[in-house]
Design a protein around this motif. Structure first.
Motif, PDB file in Angstrom:
ATOM      1  N   VAL A  26     173.469  -0.115 -28.105  1.00  0.00           N
ATOM      2  CA  VAL A  26     174.650  -0.660 -29.154  1.00  0.00           C
ATOM      3  C   VAL A  26     173.077  -0.532 -30.732  1.00  0.00           C
ATOM      4  N   ALA A  31     169.891  -8.203 -29.993  1.00  0.00           N
ATOM      5  CA  ALA A  31     170.954  -8.700 -30.046  1.00  0.00           C
ATOM      6  C   ALA A  31     170.644 -10.618 -30.387  1.00  0.00           C
ATOM      7  N   HIS A  32     169.586 -10.900 -31.076  1.00  0.00           N
ATOM      8  CA  HIS A  32     169.850 -11.945 -31.403  1.00  0.00           C
ATOM      9  C   HIS A  32     169.535 -12.584 -33.185  1.00  0.00           C
ATOM     10  N   VAL A  37     177.819  -4.367 -35.324  1.00  0.00           N
ATOM     11  CA  VAL A  37     177.566  -2.842 -33.979  1.00  0.00           C
ATOM     12  C   VAL A  37     178.176  -2.123 -35.611  1.00  0.00           C
ATOM     13  N   VAL A  49     182.544  -2.949 -25.996  1.00  0.00           N
ATOM     14  CA  VAL A  49     181.428  -2.995 -27.597  1.00  0.00           C
ATOM     15  C   VAL A  49     182.238  -1.654 -28.047  1.00  0.00           C
ATOM     16  N   LEU A  55     176.682  -9.186 -33.243  1.00  0.00           N
ATOM     17  CA  LEU A  55     175.919  -8.880 -32.174  1.00  0.00           C
ATOM     18  C   LEU A  55     175.714  -9.522 -31.794  1.00  0.00           C
ATOM     19  N   ASP A  56     176.074 -10.762 -31.368  1.00  0.00           N
ATOM     20  CA  ASP A  56     176.372 -12.405 -30.802  1.00  0.00           C
ATOM     21  C   ASP A  56     177.164 -11.531 -29.468  1.00  0.00           C
ATOM     22  N   GLN A  59     176.772  -8.692 -27.028  1.00  0.00           N
ATOM     23  CA  GLN A  59     175.950  -8.882 -26.049  1.00  0.00           C
ATOM     24  C   GLN A  59     176.509  -9.957 -24.756  1.00  0.00           C
ATOM     25  N   GLN A  60     177.264 -10.643 -24.937  1.00  0.00           N
ATOM     26  CA  GLN A  60     177.915 -11.220 -24.411  1.00  0.00           C
ATOM     27  C   GLN A  60     178.944 -10.621 -23.958  1.00  0.00           C
ATOM     28  N   PRO A  63     175.739  -8.021 -21.338  1.00  0.00           N
ATOM     29  CA  PRO A  63     174.448  -8.280 -21.414  1.00  0.00           C
ATOM     30  C   PRO A  63     173.186  -7.140 -20.956  1.00  0.00           C
ATOM     31  N   PHE A  67     169.605  -3.553 -27.407  1.00  0.00           N
ATOM     32  CA  PHE A  67     169.918  -3.423 -28.862  1.00  0.00           C
ATOM     33  C   PHE A  67     168.906  -2.869 -29.709  1.00  0.00           C
TER      34      PHE A  67
END
Length: 156
Positions: A26, A31-32, A37, A49, A55-56, A59-60, A63, A67
């Motif tokens: 991604v 990710a944090h 994206v 995706v 981005l959150d 990530q869900q 996972p 990133f």
């Protein structure tokens, strides 16, 4: 003719780091981080995706994905590589405002490529070899219509 290759930002990581292999990737940030994206590999898209997703959220749904921020320098190198490849076919090439798109004037190639049915697969083959991804190609009598065809075309 309008050529729509895979987004250069998506091709750049694999050309810069061939060892990445086929895995969910991604692009847009870590990710944090807060952000969206920009591009995603086929493996990440298969997990849900999509470009524009936060981005959150990415990530869900993925996972296990890697990133990374978009590497603007590598992306610029991919764009230059694409245009250089296309210049090997015809000197009448122009980059579009939309990143990744390119326009080619094919009228002057009649002597060199009398059979257009062989020319288009050759263009696709050279682009795929150059930037590691198949392009979508739109051919029409006007630039506008060729853009519409390329936007609707399926790559590969």
């Amino acid at each position: 003719m309008t050529l729509r290759p895979p987004p250069p930002s998506r091709a750049a990581p694999w050309l810069a780091q061939p060892g990445l292999g086929p895995q969910p990737l991604v692009l847009g940030g870590l990710a944090h981080e807060r952000g969206f994206v920009v591009a995603a590999s086929a493996e990440a898209r298969a997990l849900g995706v999509i470009e524009g997703k936060s981005l959150d959220q990415a990530q869900q749904v993925a996972p296990s994905a890697i990133f990374q921020p978009v590497d603007e320098h590598a992306t610029a190198r991919v764009r230059a590589r694409l245009l250089s490849t296309l210049h090997g076919i015809t000197s009448e090439v122009a980059a579009a405002d939309e990143p990744g798109y390119a326009f080619l004037q094919l009228d002057g190639l009649t002597l060199r490529w009398p059979d257009r049915a062989r020319l288009l697969p050759e263009i696709a083959r050279r682009v795929e070899a150059s930037i590691a991804g198949p392009p979508a190609i739109g051919v029409a009598g006007t630039l506008f219509v060729s853009q519409l065809w390329a936007a609707r075309a399926i790559t590969g």
